[in-house]
Design a protein around this motif. Structure first.
Motif, PDB file in Angstrom:
ATOM      1  N   GLU A 134       0.836  -1.207   0.000  1.00 31.01           N
ATOM      2  CA  GLU A 134       0.000   0.000   0.000  1.00 31.01           C
ATOM      3  C   GLU A 134       0.868   1.254   0.000  1.00 31.01           C
ATOM      4  O   GLU A 134       0.614   2.213  -0.739  1.00 31.01           O
ATOM      5  CB  GLU A 134      -0.919  -0.006   1.215  1.00 31.01           C
ATOM      6  N   SER A 137       2.698   1.641  -3.346  1.00 27.70           N
ATOM      7  CA  SER A 137       1.736   2.053  -4.361  1.00 27.70           C
ATOM      8  C   SER A 137       1.437   3.551  -4.242  1.00 27.70           C
ATOM      9  O   SER A 137       1.350   4.265  -5.252  1.00 27.70           O
ATOM     10  CB  SER A 137       0.444   1.251  -4.221  1.00 27.70           C
ATOM     11  N   LYS A 138       1.321   4.011  -3.010  1.00 25.80           N
ATOM     12  CA  LYS A 138       1.025   5.425  -2.765  1.00 25.80           C
ATOM     13  C   LYS A 138       2.168   6.312  -3.246  1.00 25.80           C
ATOM     14  O   LYS A 138       1.946   7.342  -3.885  1.00 25.80           O
ATOM     15  CB  LYS A 138       0.779   5.643  -1.268  1.00 25.80           C
ATOM     16  N   GLU A 141       2.253   6.341  -7.112  1.00 28.25           N
ATOM     17  CA  GLU A 141       1.170   7.136  -7.698  1.00 28.25           C
ATOM     18  C   GLU A 141       1.495   8.628  -7.676  1.00 28.25           C
ATOM     19  O   GLU A 141       1.132   9.366  -8.595  1.00 28.25           O
ATOM     20  CB  GLU A 141      -0.129   6.884  -6.926  1.00 28.25           C
ATOM     21  N   LYS A 142       2.180   9.068  -6.641  1.00 31.66           N
ATOM     22  CA  LYS A 142       2.511  10.487  -6.519  1.00 31.66           C
ATOM     23  C   LYS A 142       3.799  10.853  -7.246  1.00 31.66           C
ATOM     24  O   LYS A 142       4.201  12.017  -7.268  1.00 31.66           O
ATOM     25  CB  LYS A 142       2.614  10.877  -5.041  1.00 31.66           C
TER      26      LYS A 142
END
Length: 400
Positions: A134, A137-138, A141-142
């Protein structure tokens, strides 16, 4: 005295929450137990500076900071000191504990990094204990640059070193001293006065660094006191290609030196090397606009024993009072104690900045510019007072 001065090293700041592993990262990067590591929150209280030679990074300063989530009685003061580290950080490392992940503290630091234009890399630490899909992934994404690291196994440490080199700003090592205005086989005369403020048994850092840069440029140097300058010039077979003097003896040197011989000063060299020469040249013009009651900040970049002939605390205030005829007020700051709010000052006069890195000097300049406050440095100011500013900056308008 035998190693690269701290001001010429890449400054790497390590930031994050308490117990995220900041000190462990320093130990892993250096391969030594330099920083105290403990499970007790808040082990690092004040910023700790470690000057190191690390391959393949080279000479650098690692800055271990207090946790930004410190909620102890002294926590706010510790966090303020951590924030001041931004002023001198060339590259930032944000350490994120894989068990805790990203939160408001990390996001706030990232905002600050971007606002201060500090390149940074995110370290997902303790990945040998847990892997958070998680969190990864965060970050992805940024679009954040991140590395999964374990200080226990060494995973990711070499990649971290390479990444530091990759994102380091091009100008962190500063503009040359004299290497681009001195030619091979040139003869340079360095005028180094000896007074009560001079350290016993050695030259000061700017003089040593300029001398080394002259030699690295395959030129030659003659080092002389101002009292012997006339005699030395008479003994030379031909005029020197450049004379570099301590700004404090401009008045003496300008009377001795023929106008056709190029002249500058150590502090003028540092105005370009550490700061912004054009901003300093513009800032010195405010001298003609000063009024009674105006406040002037004299910003020293180091702490030293104050002598009777101290340039910043005695000579410059006296020269300004005599030149302007105004009743001026002076504040003095030393070392890292540069105020965040400088709006009350009409003018800021900074030293050459040999003891701080270019990043910190540029912070001071940008703070002044944003506040609409004029800023200059010792060498530019003294040349202006002596009516030779145009002559003193002329060597930098010539192409090598």
């Amino acid at each position: 005295m035998y190693s690269t001065p701290k001001s010429n090293r890449l400054h790497i700041g390590i930031f994050g929450r308490r117990n995220s592993g900041k000190s462990s990262i320093i130990n892993a990067i250096t391969g030594q137990s330099l920083a105290i590591v403990s499970d007790i929150p808040g082990t690092t209280t004040d910023p700790v500076y470690k000057s190191m030679e690390i391959l393949p990074i080279g000479p650098c300063v690692l800055i271990d900071t207090a946790g930004i989530d410190d909620d102890s009685i002294l926590g706010n003061e510790r966090i303020k000191k951590t924030m001041k580290v931004f002023r001198k950080t060339d590259v930032a490392i944000l350490v994120v504990d894989v068990h805790i992940g990203m939160g408001k503290f990390e996001e706030e630091l990232i905002i600050r990094f971007k606002s201060a234009k500090i390149p940074f890399v995110i370290i997902v630490n303790k990945c040998d204990l847990k892997r958070s899909s998680e969190l990864i992934s965060k970050l992805s994404e940024k679009g954040y640059t991140y590395l999964e690291v374990s200080t226990h196994t060494g995973q990711g440490i070499e990649d971290l070193k390479k990444n530091i080199i990759k994102i380091a700003p091009d100008d962190w090592a500063s503009i040359p001293l004299v290497g681009d205005i001195v030619n091979p086989n040139d003869l340079i005369v360095m005028v180094c006065p000896i007074d009560s403020a001079m350290p016993r048994g050695r030259l000061i850092l700017p003089q040593v660094q300029v001398l080394r840069d002259i030699l690295d440029s395959d030129a030659s140097a003659v080092v002389v006191k101002d009292t012997e300058l006339t005699d030395v010039l008479s003994k030379l077979a031909s005029p020197p290609d450049l004379v570099i003097t301590d700004s404090q003896v401009f008045e003496t040197v300008k009377e001795i030196l023929p106008s056709e011989i190029p002249l500058t000063s150590f502090s003028t060299i540092y105005a370009r090397h550490k700061g912004d020469l054009n901003v300093f040249l513009e800032g010195v013009k405010v001298l003609n606009e000063l009024n009674d009651g105006d406040e002037i900040l004299i910003a020293e970049a180091c702490t030293h024993h104050v002598q009777a002939e101290d340039i910043g605390r005695s000579k410059i205030p006296t020269w300004l009072l005599n030149m302007t005829g105004k009743n001026l007020e002076f504040d003095i700051t030393a070392g890292g104690d540069f105020p965040e709010d400088v709006s009350k000052y009409q003018m800021i006069i900074t030293c050459g900045g040999c003891m701080i890195n270019r990043r910190e000097m540029m912070f001071r300049i940008e703070t002044a510019v944003k506040s609409g406050v004029a800023i200059t440095n010792y060498g530019i100011l003294i040349a202006y007072i002596n009516g030779i500013l145009e002559r003193v900056v002329e060597p930098f308008s010539q192409n090598k």
